[in-house]
Design a protein around this motif. Structure first.
Motif, PDB file in Angstrom:
ATOM      1  N   GLN A 128      41.981  30.284  38.689  1.00 24.77           N
ATOM      2  CA  GLN A 128      42.326  31.704  38.506  1.00 24.77           C
ATOM      3  C   GLN A 128      43.673  32.035  39.164  1.00 24.77           C
ATOM      4  N   PRO A 129      44.410  32.952  38.555  1.00 25.58           N
ATOM      5  CA  PRO A 129      45.655  33.402  39.186  1.00 25.58           C
ATOM      6  C   PRO A 129      45.361  34.454  40.254  1.00 25.58           C
ATOM      7  N   LEU A 130      46.149  34.464  41.318  1.00 26.45           N
ATOM      8  CA  LEU A 130      46.011  35.495  42.348  1.00 26.45           C
ATOM      9  C   LEU A 130      46.748  36.738  41.852  1.00 26.45           C
ATOM     10  N   ARG A 131      45.987  37.692  41.352  1.00 24.51           N
ATOM     11  CA  ARG A 131      46.592  38.851  40.663  1.00 24.51           C
ATOM     12  C   ARG A 131      47.047  39.945  41.628  1.00 24.51           C
ATOM     13  N   GLU A 132      46.310  40.111  42.739  1.00 28.67           N
ATOM     14  CA  GLU A 132      46.663  41.204  43.635  1.00 28.67           C
ATOM     15  C   GLU A 132      46.139  40.912  45.035  1.00 28.67           C
TER      16      GLU A 132
ATOM     17  N   GLY B 227      41.320  37.587  42.216  1.00 25.10           N
ATOM     18  CA  GLY B 227      41.561  36.229  41.731  1.00 25.10           C
ATOM     19  C   GLY B 227      40.969  36.142  40.339  1.00 25.10           C
ATOM     20  N   GLY B 228      41.808  36.277  39.316  1.00 26.45           N
ATOM     21  CA  GLY B 228      41.298  36.330  37.944  1.00 26.45           C
ATOM     22  C   GLY B 228      40.394  37.534  37.798  1.00 26.45           C
ATOM     23  N   THR B 229      39.113  37.313  37.498  1.00 23.24           N
ATOM     24  CA  THR B 229      38.181  38.432  37.324  1.00 23.24           C
ATOM     25  C   THR B 229      37.255  38.577  38.529  1.00 23.24           C
ATOM     26  N   ALA B 230      37.526  37.830  39.612  1.00 25.14           N
ATOM     27  CA  ALA B 230      36.677  37.924  40.804  1.00 25.14           C
ATOM     28  C   ALA B 230      37.456  38.581  41.943  1.00 25.14           C
TER      29      ALA B 230
ATOM     30  N   LEU C 152      32.345  37.954  47.915  1.00 21.98           N
ATOM     31  CA  LEU C 152      32.945  37.848  46.581  1.00 21.98           C
ATOM     32  C   LEU C 152      32.261  38.868  45.683  1.00 21.98           C
ATOM     33  N   TYR C 153      33.063  39.718  45.048  1.00 18.15           N
ATOM     34  CA  TYR C 153      32.516  40.759  44.177  1.00 18.15           C
ATOM     35  C   TYR C 153      32.988  40.556  42.743  1.00 18.15           C
ATOM     36  N   GLU C 154      32.218  41.125  41.826  1.00 14.88           N
ATOM     37  CA  GLU C 154      32.562  41.025  40.404  1.00 14.88           C
ATOM     38  C   GLU C 154      33.449  42.183  39.962  1.00 14.88           C
ATOM     39  N   GLU C 155      33.498  43.230  40.770  1.00 13.38           N
ATOM     40  CA  GLU C 155      34.449  44.306  40.490  1.00 13.38           C
ATOM     41  C   GLU C 155      35.072  44.787  41.795  1.00 13.38           C
ATOM     42  N   PRO C 156      36.168  45.544  41.715  1.00 14.34           N
ATOM     43  CA  PRO C 156      36.829  45.967  42.944  1.00 14.34           C
ATOM     44  C   PRO C 156      35.875  46.763  43.835  1.00 14.34           C
TER      45      PRO C 156
END
Length: 268
Positions: free
Chosen positions: A49-53, A65-68, A118-122
């Motif tokens: 996964q890319p580190l998005r934020e 990280g991607g969708t996680a 680790l969460y599935e949404e913010p």
DNA sequence: TCTGACCTGCGA
DNA sequence: TCGCAGGTCAGA
């Protein structure tokens, strides 16, 4: 160790180097630091996964990280380093994030008080109070909070459900610069005092962020250098030294089971 | 509201 | 060897 300015420094430095880079391999050396996810699942959700934020809320460090959404609380001694040799205790590295460009980000935590989720949404952090450096923090809402509570001023600052991100170092410094005794009750604070208090909360934290945090013993930036804010501390760990304003020796007391430093003359 | 527990390292 | 350290949480 890490209060708001230190976590903010870490977030900015990770962003500067790793944003939009792909995590190719994750190693979990100490699975018990993971609180709501197994090591296997943590690795599976983040590898590739890319580190998005990378952001901060209070003392929490938040990644996308991607969708996680991994969340880190660094406890007393947690820290991130870009290179293993920059870690102060490389033997206490609990997580490793290897990126596609060959660089690695290490999570070190000597005392293992840190926690990782680790969460599935913010995540929303409903239990956390206002961000002191955001526009949501206003003199009016600070005055309301002070009236609402009935606790000593030191405890008020340390309680994350009032204002998020302040720990023992900055609580001591804010109270000193506000000329308010740590023992005072929140409801006794006058209008005038609240104005100064409000200003100093922001100014102490902003200065510390500008100075890359306070290195008291362990804290280093992601790049391995010391923070610079320790040179600006007025009272923290200065028991017996003269108050920089009036020369009276700084006193140390234990309040809410934490060391508290104050000038008995300046702080009323 | 307060105390002890969680951990390890360091300095007196 | 002991006490203390930047944080939080459970339990009294």
């Amino acid at each position: 160790m890490p209060e708001l300015p230190e976590v903010e420094t870490i977030a900015r430095q990770i962003r500067a180097v790793f944003l939009e880079k792909t995590i190719v391999k994750v190693a979990v050396n100490t699975p018990r630091l993971l609180k709501n996810v197994s090591a296997t699942e943590f690795v599976r959700r983040l590898e590739g996964q890319p580190l998005r934020e990378v952001t901060r809320r209070g003392k929490f460090l938040l990644w996308q990280g991607g969708t996680a959404y991994p969340v880190f609380h660094l406890g007393m001694s947690g820290n991130f380093f870009r290179r293993r040799e920059q870690a102060t205790h490389p033997e206490h590295i609990h997580l490793e994030f290897h990126f596609a460009d060959g660089q690695t980000l290490f999570y070190q935590d000597v005392r293992k008080f840190g926690k990782i989720w680790l969460y599935e949404e913010p995540p929303k952090f409903p239990e956390l109070g206002v961000e002191p450096l955001s526009e949501n923090f206003s003199l009016n809402n600070l005055k309301k909070l002070l009236n609402l509570k009935n606790m000593n001023m030191k405890a008020f600052l340390m309680d994350q459900s009032n204002i998020a991100g302040i720990g023992n170092i900055y609580a001591n410094e804010i109270l000193f610069l506000s000329r308010i005794s740590p023992f005072r009750k929140t409801r006794e604070i006058t209008e005038k005092e609240a104005e100064v208090f409000f200003r100093e909360i922001r100014s102490v934290l902003e200065r510390a962020v500008r100075n890359f945090g306070t290195t008291y013993s362990d804290f280093r930036t992601v790049e391995g250098s010391d923070g610079q804010n320790q040179f600006f501390l007025q009272v923290y760990q200065k028991a017996g030294e003269p108050c920089p304003v009036c020369g009276t020796p700084i006193e140390k007391a234990v309040l809410n089971s934490r060391s508290t430093f104050y000038c008995p003359k300046c702080q009323r």
